[in-house]
Design a protein around this motif. Sequence first.
Motif, PDB file in Angstrom:
ATOM      1  N   GLU A 177       0.930  -1.347   0.115  1.00 41.81           N
ATOM      2  CA  GLU A 177       0.032  -0.136   0.101  1.00 41.81           C
ATOM      3  C   GLU A 177       0.897   1.343   0.139  1.00 41.81           C
ATOM      4  N   VAL A 178       2.061   1.085   0.728  1.00 38.88           N
ATOM      5  CA  VAL A 178       3.013   2.374   0.591  1.00 38.88           C
ATOM      6  C   VAL A 178       3.521   2.774  -0.770  1.00 38.88           C
ATOM      7  N   PHE A 179       3.514   1.842  -1.819  1.00 43.47           N
ATOM      8  CA  PHE A 179       3.986   1.903  -3.200  1.00 43.47           C
ATOM      9  C   PHE A 179       2.573   2.466  -3.910  1.00 43.47           C
ATOM     10  N   MET A 180       1.521   1.925  -3.543  1.00 47.56           N
ATOM     11  CA  MET A 180       0.222   2.380  -4.281  1.00 47.56           C
ATOM     12  C   MET A 180      -0.015   3.739  -3.850  1.00 47.56           C
ATOM     13  N   LYS A 181       0.232   4.323  -2.823  1.00 43.98           N
ATOM     14  CA  LYS A 181      -0.016   5.649  -2.257  1.00 43.98           C
ATOM     15  C   LYS A 181       0.874   6.582  -2.819  1.00 43.98           C
ATOM     16  N   GLU A 182       1.965   6.207  -3.221  1.00 44.16           N
ATOM     17  CA  GLU A 182       3.074   6.926  -3.726  1.00 44.16           C
ATOM     18  C   GLU A 182       2.677   7.217  -5.375  1.00 44.16           C
ATOM     19  N   TYR A 220      -6.176  -5.677 -10.963  1.00 47.48           N
ATOM     20  CA  TYR A 220      -5.282  -6.636 -10.190  1.00 47.48           C
ATOM     21  C   TYR A 220      -4.408  -7.500 -11.471  1.00 47.48           C
ATOM     22  N   ARG A 221      -3.783  -8.097 -11.014  1.00 47.65           N
ATOM     23  CA  ARG A 221      -2.752  -8.885 -11.822  1.00 47.65           C
ATOM     24  C   ARG A 221      -3.568  -9.899 -12.685  1.00 47.65           C
ATOM     25  N   ASP A 222      -4.554 -10.312 -12.444  1.00 48.20           N
ATOM     26  CA  ASP A 222      -5.405 -11.273 -13.054  1.00 48.20           C
ATOM     27  C   ASP A 222      -6.430 -10.519 -14.199  1.00 48.20           C
ATOM     28  N   PHE A 223      -6.221  -9.156 -14.264  1.00 48.24           N
ATOM     29  CA  PHE A 223      -6.924  -7.913 -15.010  1.00 48.24           C
ATOM     30  C   PHE A 223      -8.416  -7.900 -14.564  1.00 48.24           C
ATOM     31  N   LYS A 224      -8.812  -8.377 -13.397  1.00 50.04           N
ATOM     32  CA  LYS A 224      -9.857  -7.993 -12.929  1.00 50.04           C
ATOM     33  C   LYS A 224      -9.838  -6.471 -12.362  1.00 50.04           C
ATOM     34  N   THR A 225     -11.230  -5.744 -12.455  1.00 51.80           N
ATOM     35  CA  THR A 225     -11.186  -4.422 -12.361  1.00 51.80           C
ATOM     36  C   THR A 225     -12.167  -4.283 -11.297  1.00 51.80           C
ATOM     37  N   ILE A 230      -8.452  15.293  -3.407  1.00 50.14           N
ATOM     38  CA  ILE A 230      -8.448  14.362  -4.356  1.00 50.14           C
ATOM     39  C   ILE A 230      -7.543  13.196  -4.113  1.00 50.14           C
ATOM     40  N   LEU A 231      -6.517  13.359  -3.557  1.00 49.25           N
ATOM     41  CA  LEU A 231      -5.436  12.542  -3.121  1.00 49.25           C
ATOM     42  C   LEU A 231      -5.884  11.786  -1.901  1.00 49.25           C
ATOM     43  N   SER A 232      -6.330  12.573  -0.865  1.00 47.33           N
ATOM     44  CA  SER A 232      -6.913  12.112   0.490  1.00 47.33           C
ATOM     45  C   SER A 232      -8.021  11.199   0.305  1.00 47.33           C
ATOM     46  N   THR A 233      -8.871  11.615  -0.514  1.00 48.29           N
ATOM     47  CA  THR A 233      -9.997  10.688  -0.800  1.00 48.29           C
ATOM     48  C   THR A 233      -9.541   9.571  -1.576  1.00 48.29           C
ATOM     49  N   ALA A 234      -8.951   9.529  -2.316  1.00 47.55           N
ATOM     50  CA  ALA A 234      -8.358   8.445  -3.392  1.00 47.55           C
ATOM     51  C   ALA A 234      -7.738   7.246  -2.245  1.00 47.55           C
ATOM     52  N   VAL A 235      -6.892   7.962  -1.253  1.00 48.71           N
ATOM     53  CA  VAL A 235      -6.343   7.061  -0.214  1.00 48.71           C
ATOM     54  C   VAL A 235      -7.421   6.447   0.566  1.00 48.71           C
ATOM     55  N   ASP A 236      -8.282   7.241   0.993  1.00 46.83           N
ATOM     56  CA  ASP A 236      -9.521   6.641   1.901  1.00 46.83           C
ATOM     57  C   ASP A 236      -9.984   5.319   1.046  1.00 46.83           C
ATOM     58  N   LEU A 237     -10.350   5.511  -0.256  1.00 44.85           N
ATOM     59  CA  LEU A 237     -10.917   4.415  -1.039  1.00 44.85           C
ATOM     60  C   LEU A 237      -9.901   3.239  -1.045  1.00 44.85           C
ATOM     61  N   LEU A 238      -8.612   3.343  -1.189  1.00 46.93           N
ATOM     62  CA  LEU A 238      -7.648   2.361  -1.209  1.00 46.93           C
ATOM     63  C   LEU A 238      -7.734   1.618   0.082  1.00 46.93           C
ATOM     64  N   GLU A 239      -7.942   2.270   1.101  1.00 46.02           N
ATOM     65  CA  GLU A 239      -7.790   1.704   2.485  1.00 46.02           C
ATOM     66  C   GLU A 239      -9.155   0.740   2.919  1.00 46.02           C
ATOM     67  N   GLN A 240     -10.119   0.915   2.072  1.00 50.92           N
ATOM     68  CA  GLN A 240     -11.367   0.389   2.515  1.00 50.92           C
ATOM     69  C   GLN A 240     -11.239  -1.179   2.742  1.00 50.92           C
ATOM     70  N   GLU A 241     -10.399  -1.913   1.880  1.00 53.05           N
ATOM     71  CA  GLU A 241     -10.299  -3.160   2.600  1.00 53.05           C
ATOM     72  C   GLU A 241      -8.766  -3.671   2.147  1.00 53.05           C
ATOM     73  N   SER A 242      -8.488  -4.585   2.721  1.00 55.66           N
ATOM     74  CA  SER A 242      -6.960  -5.180   2.388  1.00 55.66           C
ATOM     75  C   SER A 242      -6.895  -5.992   1.010  1.00 55.66           C
ATOM     76  N   PHE A 243      -5.781  -6.097   0.483  1.00 55.77           N
ATOM     77  CA  PHE A 243      -5.342  -6.510  -1.004  1.00 55.77           C
ATOM     78  C   PHE A 243      -5.406  -7.942  -0.634  1.00 55.77           C
ATOM     79  N   ARG A 244      -5.967  -9.031  -1.793  1.00 59.08           N
ATOM     80  CA  ARG A 244      -5.615 -10.085  -1.659  1.00 59.08           C
ATOM     81  C   ARG A 244      -4.721 -10.563  -2.947  1.00 59.08           C
ATOM     82  N   GLU A 245      -4.686  -9.503  -3.812  1.00 55.79           N
ATOM     83  CA  GLU A 245      -3.940  -9.904  -5.197  1.00 55.79           C
ATOM     84  C   GLU A 245      -2.909  -8.490  -5.351  1.00 55.79           C
TER      85      GLU A 245
END
Length: 367
Positions: A260-265, A294-299, A316-331
Amino acid sequence: MHELADRKIIHVDMDAFYASVEQYDNPELRGKPIAVGGGSDRGVVAAASYEARKYGVRSAMPSVTAKRLCPDLIFVKHRFDRYREVSTQIREIFHDYTDLVEPLSLDEAYLDVTENKYNFPSATIIAYEIRRRIYEVTGITASAGISVNKFIAKIASDYNKPNGQKTIVPEEIIPFLEELDIRKFYGIGKVTAEKMYQHGIFTGNDLKRKSLEFLVEHFGKSGGHYYKIVRGIHKSPVKANRIRKSLGAERTFSENISSEVFMKERLVQIAEEIEKRIAKSDVAGKTITLKIKYRDFKTQTRSKTMPYYIRDKETILSTAVDLLEQESFRESVRLLGITLSNLNTSKIEEEDEDENDIVEVQLGFGF
């Protein structure tokens, strides 16, 4: 029955535009299966020639899949400056006939030729002349659909592709739509089509038999739209100056990322790009949408709507980060994107919702 048949609308769609430009500019590629886009393992097909499409190669397809389907596929890097140059030539031809031109992209547009600069009575002849001139000027072919509204013209332009055209005159509209496969209805995608199948809707006739109440119950506001279009009702005019409804930016990574650190960057970079586009377009918006591929091309998309208009990078950035953190990533993730919509330039054009707003077909309209 459908709305008053008082318009002559043409939808012009270039045939495999990017690939056709590449084949025209490089004669060695003519007649061969080519794909515009990256040929690497992480590449995506932006466009495919008709020779490649015979093998099932399609735009937005992973390059590895395309190569598996067509081992002889030739990949060509995109040249958007060149495509824009050709697109400009094409639009100049459009404007020779009418100023009511609504571009949808570099390679397609609607034209309202009800009243045209040559006073031609036949929209079919105008479409033929436009296609002929496009080929003479650019060396590539176009297809066209001609009818009384944008929805039907759009469907018709795909009917005799490539290098063809189809006119659907008023008295043919209802029989044509009744026999049409529901998957051919413009705006009905794969997911909606599957849902319609579950309700026994496979053709336009099946759709027409469903009541307005049924369609709204099962498809929401879109149900009212489906109720109208299957009856040939689509009042949206050709807009010479289309109102921007959204703007955004996205990035595909050279390697999948799971941190998530890289994603936020990456989101910081994307938000900066959007801020530049906002300043250039002088707009603001209320809805932020985060796109994750995701890596399997699911969007997946996640959205949040503010009670006020925003245009600054920080929000815009803070809102996008909040949306990113809504759930953990499995892929792991291969692409991130941010879109700003619900803009202050948008004017939602509500068509008359009166289900009785249907009039008899007027025959004899000159097409």
